[in-house]
Design a protein around this motif. Structure first.
Motif, mmCIF file in Angstrom:
data_model
loop_
_atom_site.group_PDB
_atom_site.id
_atom_site.type_symbol
_atom_site.label_atom_id
_atom_site.label_comp_id
_atom_site.label_asym_id
_atom_site.label_seq_id
_atom_site.Cartn_x
_atom_site.Cartn_y
_atom_site.Cartn_z
ATOM 1 N N HIS A 186 0.812 -1.225 0.000
ATOM 2 C CA HIS A 186 0.000 0.000 0.000
ATOM 3 C C HIS A 186 0.845 1.275 0.000
ATOM 4 O O HIS A 186 0.348 2.342 0.364
ATOM 5 C CB HIS A 186 -0.929 -0.009 1.213
ATOM 6 C CG HIS A 186 -1.766 -1.242 1.294
ATOM 7 N ND1 HIS A 186 -2.804 -1.487 0.434
ATOM 8 C CD2 HIS A 186 -1.694 -2.321 2.129
ATOM 9 C CE1 HIS A 186 -3.363 -2.659 0.733
ATOM 10 N NE2 HIS A 186 -2.701 -3.179 1.752
ATOM 11 N N LEU A 187 2.106 1.164 -0.408
ATOM 12 C CA LEU A 187 2.968 2.330 -0.491
ATOM 13 C C LEU A 187 2.533 3.204 -1.661
ATOM 14 O O LEU A 187 2.289 2.722 -2.765
ATOM 15 C CB LEU A 187 4.424 1.888 -0.700
ATOM 16 C CG LEU A 187 5.470 2.999 -0.809
ATOM 17 C CD1 LEU A 187 5.571 3.770 0.502
ATOM 18 C CD2 LEU A 187 6.829 2.400 -1.196
ATOM 19 N N ALA A 192 -6.630 3.629 0.837
ATOM 20 C CA ALA A 192 -5.616 4.177 1.750
ATOM 21 C C ALA A 192 -4.222 3.864 1.226
ATOM 22 O O ALA A 192 -4.000 2.827 0.603
ATOM 23 C CB ALA A 192 -5.796 3.606 3.156
ATOM 24 N N LYS A 193 -3.296 4.785 1.455
ATOM 25 C CA LYS A 193 -1.897 4.615 1.079
ATOM 26 C C LYS A 193 -1.019 5.203 2.183
ATOM 27 O O LYS A 193 -1.502 5.887 3.096
ATOM 28 C CB LYS A 193 -1.591 5.344 -0.239
ATOM 29 C CG LYS A 193 -2.372 4.858 -1.448
ATOM 30 C CD LYS A 193 -1.907 3.504 -1.906
ATOM 31 C CE LYS A 193 -2.654 3.072 -3.174
ATOM 32 N NZ LYS A 193 -2.250 1.725 -3.627
ATOM 33 N N PHE A 194 0.276 4.959 2.080
ATOM 34 C CA PHE A 194 1.190 5.543 3.064
ATOM 35 C C PHE A 194 2.527 5.846 2.421
ATOM 36 O O PHE A 194 2.903 5.269 1.404
ATOM 37 C CB PHE A 194 1.392 4.596 4.250
ATOM 38 C CG PHE A 194 2.385 3.487 3.967
ATOM 39 C CD1 PHE A 194 3.720 3.604 4.343
ATOM 40 C CD2 PHE A 194 1.991 2.336 3.298
ATOM 41 C CE1 PHE A 194 4.639 2.595 4.063
ATOM 42 C CE2 PHE A 194 2.891 1.321 3.023
ATOM 43 C CZ PHE A 194 4.222 1.448 3.412
ATOM 44 N N LYS A 195 3.248 6.770 3.044
ATOM 45 C CA LYS A 195 4.651 7.029 2.741
ATOM 46 C C LYS A 195 5.390 6.964 4.069
ATOM 47 O O LYS A 195 4.907 7.479 5.083
ATOM 48 C CB LYS A 195 4.831 8.416 2.121
ATOM 49 C CG LYS A 195 4.240 8.565 0.740
ATOM 50 C CD LYS A 195 5.136 7.956 -0.327
ATOM 51 C CE LYS A 195 6.334 8.838 -0.605
ATOM 52 N NZ LYS A 195 7.156 8.332 -1.724
ATOM 53 N N SER A 196 6.552 6.334 4.059
ATOM 54 C CA SER A 196 7.276 6.168 5.309
ATOM 55 C C SER A 196 8.744 6.502 5.125
ATOM 56 O O SER A 196 9.355 6.131 4.123
ATOM 57 C CB SER A 196 7.135 4.726 5.815
ATOM 58 O OG SER A 196 7.810 4.556 7.041
ATOM 59 N N PHE A 197 9.286 7.208 6.102
ATOM 60 C CA PHE A 197 10.706 7.500 6.135
ATOM 61 C C PHE A 197 11.279 6.858 7.395
ATOM 62 O O PHE A 197 10.887 7.206 8.505
ATOM 63 C CB PHE A 197 10.956 9.009 6.156
ATOM 64 C CG PHE A 197 10.427 9.713 4.940
ATOM 65 C CD1 PHE A 197 11.191 9.806 3.785
ATOM 66 C CD2 PHE A 197 9.163 10.271 4.942
ATOM 67 C CE1 PHE A 197 10.689 10.446 2.660
ATOM 68 C CE2 PHE A 197 8.662 10.924 3.822
ATOM 69 C CZ PHE A 197 9.425 11.009 2.681
ATOM 70 N N ASP A 249 2.548 -0.535 6.305
ATOM 71 C CA ASP A 249 1.844 -1.243 5.243
ATOM 72 C C ASP A 249 0.712 -2.095 5.815
ATOM 73 O O ASP A 249 -0.401 -2.103 5.287
ATOM 74 C CB ASP A 249 2.836 -2.119 4.477
ATOM 75 C CG ASP A 249 2.277 -2.580 3.142
ATOM 76 O OD1 ASP A 249 1.763 -1.742 2.392
ATOM 77 O OD2 ASP A 249 2.356 -3.790 2.852
ATOM 78 N N MET A 250 0.995 -2.804 6.903
ATOM 79 C CA MET A 250 -0.037 -3.621 7.533
ATOM 80 C C MET A 250 -1.108 -2.758 8.170
ATOM 81 O O MET A 250 -2.296 -3.085 8.135
ATOM 82 C CB MET A 250 0.585 -4.540 8.581
ATOM 83 C CG MET A 250 -0.415 -5.436 9.301
ATOM 84 S SD MET A 250 -1.410 -6.462 8.175
ATOM 85 C CE MET A 250 -0.202 -7.690 7.688
#
Length: 326
Positions: free
Chosen positions: A28-29, A73-78, A88-89
């Motif tokens: 889901h990135l 839904a999506k996400f960005k992570s640093f 993601d989960m």
């Protein structure tokens, strides 16, 4: 083999296959734009959260329909790979839920969903904070959508961030289950089972509250309450009853009879009344009673029934009470 190689292998094995897969290939990135939300007739929510302790950060995108349902839904992570896998989960657990339901997702839910084996943690204890970050960004998103503060979804002070256990829960569990050790607390709540920073000072992260202090304080409160209860019971017992006047004793006995004895007698069509009360020279309080109704002709009035009445009065008021039928 070098020590570092051995350590590295052990740490690698501490991560589940699901975590490894989502680290490398998150499902889901991505990013959701306002233009896309407008085309689909949905409301876009964008929430950011950063963990100061490790420098990780996550941005969460929700598309919510008119019935408060998260349809995309999506996400960005640093940050580290664990933060990516947890985020993601987290997104996957949100999908299809109403905002009011999604906010109930905890970091434990995220971590358990990443396990290969239900009994084996998905990540080492010191990485549990990554799933906490995922939980916190959900609160931020829900707060933005519902027009609240993120703190509105937090009812109590969180002591164990890894297991998301609150101060109120810890105190309640200690009291209800009469817990005496940190090991028992961990067994009942999972607090202290992961990074262990909440157990006592000196861990990798400084805390406001520690399990050792909470346990000591609650146990001390419980002991003080027990002493006070015993003192109150004592004042109501021998000392309290023996210092009463005759009238006060009769009222106390009548109260016990009305509450615990008379209903029992009336079920069989009987009853009783106090005829007299005397303070005997040998220190006893002698209560003279008369049976009424069916009890007046019952053979057990001088045996079983009499013994039961006397026992109830002794247990409720004073062991020096004797009961005599007239």
């Amino acid at each position: 083999m070098a020590k570092n190689e051995l350590l590295g292998g052990a740490l690698w094995d501490a991560y589940s296959k699901k975590v490894s897969q989502r680290m490398d290939n998150p499902t889901h990135l991505g990013v959701i734009t306002q233009e896309e939300a407008d085309k689909r007739g949905l409301k876009l929510i964008v929430a950011d959260y950063g963990a100061e302790a490790c420098g990780d950060a996550v941005r969460l995108y929700w598309l919510v329909d008119s019935e408060d349902k998260i349809v995309d839904a999506k996400f960005k992570s640093f940050g580290c790979g664990t933060a990516i896998a947890s985020s993601d989960m987290m997104v996957e657990l949100c999908l299809g839920k109403k905002v009011q339901e999604a906010v109930k997702i905890t970091n434990i839910d995220v971590e358990k969903a990443l396990r290969d084996d239900p009994e084996i943690p998905a990540v080492p204890g010191q990485k549990m904070h990554c799933s906490v970050m995922a939980y916190d960004v959900i609160k931020k998103a829900a707060a933005l959508y519902l027009g609240k503060n993120p703190e509105d979804f937090e009812d109590d002070i969180i002591v164990c961030e890894c297991a998301r256990v609150s101060l109120g829960t810890l105190k309640e569990v200690i009291r209800i289950n009469d817990l005496k050790t940190i090991e028992e607390i961990t067994e009942y709540t999972k607090a202290g089972a992961f990074c262990k920073s909440c157990i006592k000072p000196g861990g990798h992260e400084e805390r406001e509250h520690y399990l050792v202090d909470i346990l000591r304080e609650v146990r001390s409160e419980m002991e003080q309450e027990a002493l006070q209860n015993r003192a109150e019971e004592s004042s109501k017992g021998e000392l309290g009853f023996t210092s009463m006047t005759i009238v006060q004793k009769i009222k106390a006995i009548e109260s016990v009879i009305d509450e615990k004895i008379r209903p029992m007698l009336m079920m069989d069509g009987g009853n009783m009344e106090i005829i007299d009360l005397k303070n005997a020279n040998d220190g006893y309080t002698d209560v003279y009673i008369r049976y009424l109704g069916a009890c007046s002709g019952c053979a057990s009035g001088a045996t079983g029934t009499l013994f039961a009445i006397e026992s109830v009065l002794q247990e409720s008021l004073d062991s020096s009470i004797r009961v005599f039928p007239v």
